[in-house]
Design a protein around this motif. Structure first.
Motif, PDB file in Angstrom:
ATOM      1  N   THR A 137       2.936  -1.735 -11.666  1.00  0.00           N
ATOM      2  CA  THR A 137       2.783  -1.070 -10.365  1.00  0.00           C
ATOM      3  C   THR A 137       3.906  -1.480  -9.423  1.00  0.00           C
ATOM      4  N   ALA A 138       4.516  -0.492  -8.787  1.00  0.00           N
ATOM      5  CA  ALA A 138       5.548  -0.729  -7.785  1.00  0.00           C
ATOM      6  C   ALA A 138       5.113  -0.087  -6.471  1.00  0.00           C
ATOM      7  N   THR A 139       5.555  -0.672  -5.367  1.00  0.00           N
ATOM      8  CA  THR A 139       5.260  -0.141  -4.034  1.00  0.00           C
ATOM      9  C   THR A 139       6.482   0.598  -3.505  1.00  0.00           C
ATOM     10  N   VAL A 140       6.277   1.791  -2.983  1.00  0.00           N
ATOM     11  CA  VAL A 140       7.343   2.585  -2.366  1.00  0.00           C
ATOM     12  C   VAL A 140       7.092   2.638  -0.869  1.00  0.00           C
ATOM     13  N   ARG A 141       8.094   2.220  -0.106  1.00  0.00           N
ATOM     14  CA  ARG A 141       7.983   2.249   1.356  1.00  0.00           C
ATOM     15  C   ARG A 141       8.988   3.244   1.925  1.00  0.00           C
ATOM     16  N   VAL A 142       8.519   4.108   2.799  1.00  0.00           N
ATOM     17  CA  VAL A 142       9.389   5.044   3.512  1.00  0.00           C
ATOM     18  C   VAL A 142       9.309   4.693   4.992  1.00  0.00           C
ATOM     19  N   SER A 143      10.459   4.603   5.650  1.00  0.00           N
ATOM     20  CA  SER A 143      10.478   4.246   7.071  1.00  0.00           C
ATOM     21  C   SER A 143      11.459   5.153   7.805  1.00  0.00           C
TER      22      SER A 143
END
Length: 330
Positions: A137-143
């Protein structure tokens, strides 16, 4: 109430003397209810408060203090969210970052401190995953940039062939300074090929692509570090005034997936116009090598002794060849 995603960041708040690293978490709960958040682990502690909006979601930034750890140290910490009688816990892979001067702090020389803030950014965490029979599992962050305009779009997750992922499309709609987190689960095939593969997260905004890459390692084959190996094809360069010399540059990809990046010629002060092309993009397929080149023009460099090397940047990494002597004769 639940914590849907959480990650450590390279952001800091506080002062230069007392910096606090930021942990970002996304929480779902009853709209308007106060959620108390704490982060605890070896050498790491901090707390924060969040209030979900009308959609029952909130992205909270938790400032944590780091004690007895050095930049680059990694470990697992626990994020605990408390809403009334409900308690949710989420394991976070924490990486200690290096505090840097922020735009709000004065420049030591008294000059304005300017930074380039793209209107939107996408980031994977952690920086590398390992699959050994089970999903990863990987986390994707959009900012979005704090002083910009609202942004919306779609993040596309690219996976190696034969590796299903869920989800592969991540929509986002952010106000200025907004953030959103989502988790992507990658399932390995029945007989995965050992080596280093990669996942990509890409979004497009105003005609420009933004991308981040995370390594996906399958045990059984040791990969080289760095993942792209470079060397110049000569030990010394000698060129006469008015002549040109072509210098070969070899790039070898040690991973299973393609490596895309940019190659530069770097040389001593005053000799930059003599190296061409100054910048060139490249793609090296997985497990293969690419023969590139740099032309040195002795007609635009004064006679003398200098140095030259090749520099490449790819997937957030940078590497250089060894520098060689560059001799320009009359």
């Amino acid at each position: 109430m639940r914590v849907t995603a959480a990650e450590s960041t390279e952001l800091f708040v506080g002062t230069a003397e007392h910096p606090h690293q930021v942990v970002v978490a996304e929480i779902e709960d009853v709209p308007g209810r106060t959620v108390l958040c704490t982060v605890e682990g070896p050498g790491v502690s901090g707390d924060g408060v969040a209030t979900p909006g009308e959609d029952g979601r909130v992205c909270v930034e938790i400032a944590v203090s780091v004690d007895g750890l050095a930049p680059g140290d990694r470990g697992e910490v626990t994020l605990t969210a408390v809403s009334g009688a409900q308690v949710a816990r989420h394991a976070v892979q924490f990486t200690v970052a290096e505090p840097l001067r922020t735009a709000a702090e004065p420049d030591p020389a008294g000059l304005p401190h300017r930074t380039f803030d793209p209107p939107v950014a996408v980031r994977f965490s952690p920086g590398a995953l390992t699959t050994s029979g089970g999903p990863a599992t990987a986390t994707v962050r959009v900012s979005s940039e704090p002083t910009g305009a609202p942004v919306s779009g779609l993040v596309t997750v690219g996976v190696p062939p034969g590796r299903p992922a869920e989800p592969t499309l991540l929509p986002h709609a952010l106000d200025p300074g907004g953030r959103t987190l989502a988790e992507v689960e990658v399932t390995p095939p029945p007989s995965p090929v050992p080596g280093r593969h990669r996942l990509t997260a890409r979004l497009s905004h105003e005609g420009r692509d933004y991308e981040d890459v995370v390594a996906l390692d399958v045990p059984g084959e040791r990969h080289a570090a760095p993942t792209l190996l470079m060397e110049l094809g000569v030990d010394r360069i000698s060129v006469r005034a008015g002549e040109r010399v072509r210098v070969p540059v070899t790039l070898r990809n040690t991973t299973r997936g393609p490596v895309e990046g940019t190659l530069w010629a770097v040389s001593a002060w005053g000799t930059w116009p003599g190296g061409a092309p100054g910048r060139q993009d490249f793609t090296v397929p997985g497990g293969e090598r690419l023969e590139a080149f740099v032309d040195v023009d002795g007609g635009v460099v004064a006679p003398g002794s200098y140095w030259l090397l090749a520099k490449a940047a790819w997937h957030g990494r940078v590497a250089c060849t060894e520098a060689v002597d560059l001799e320009v004769t009359p």
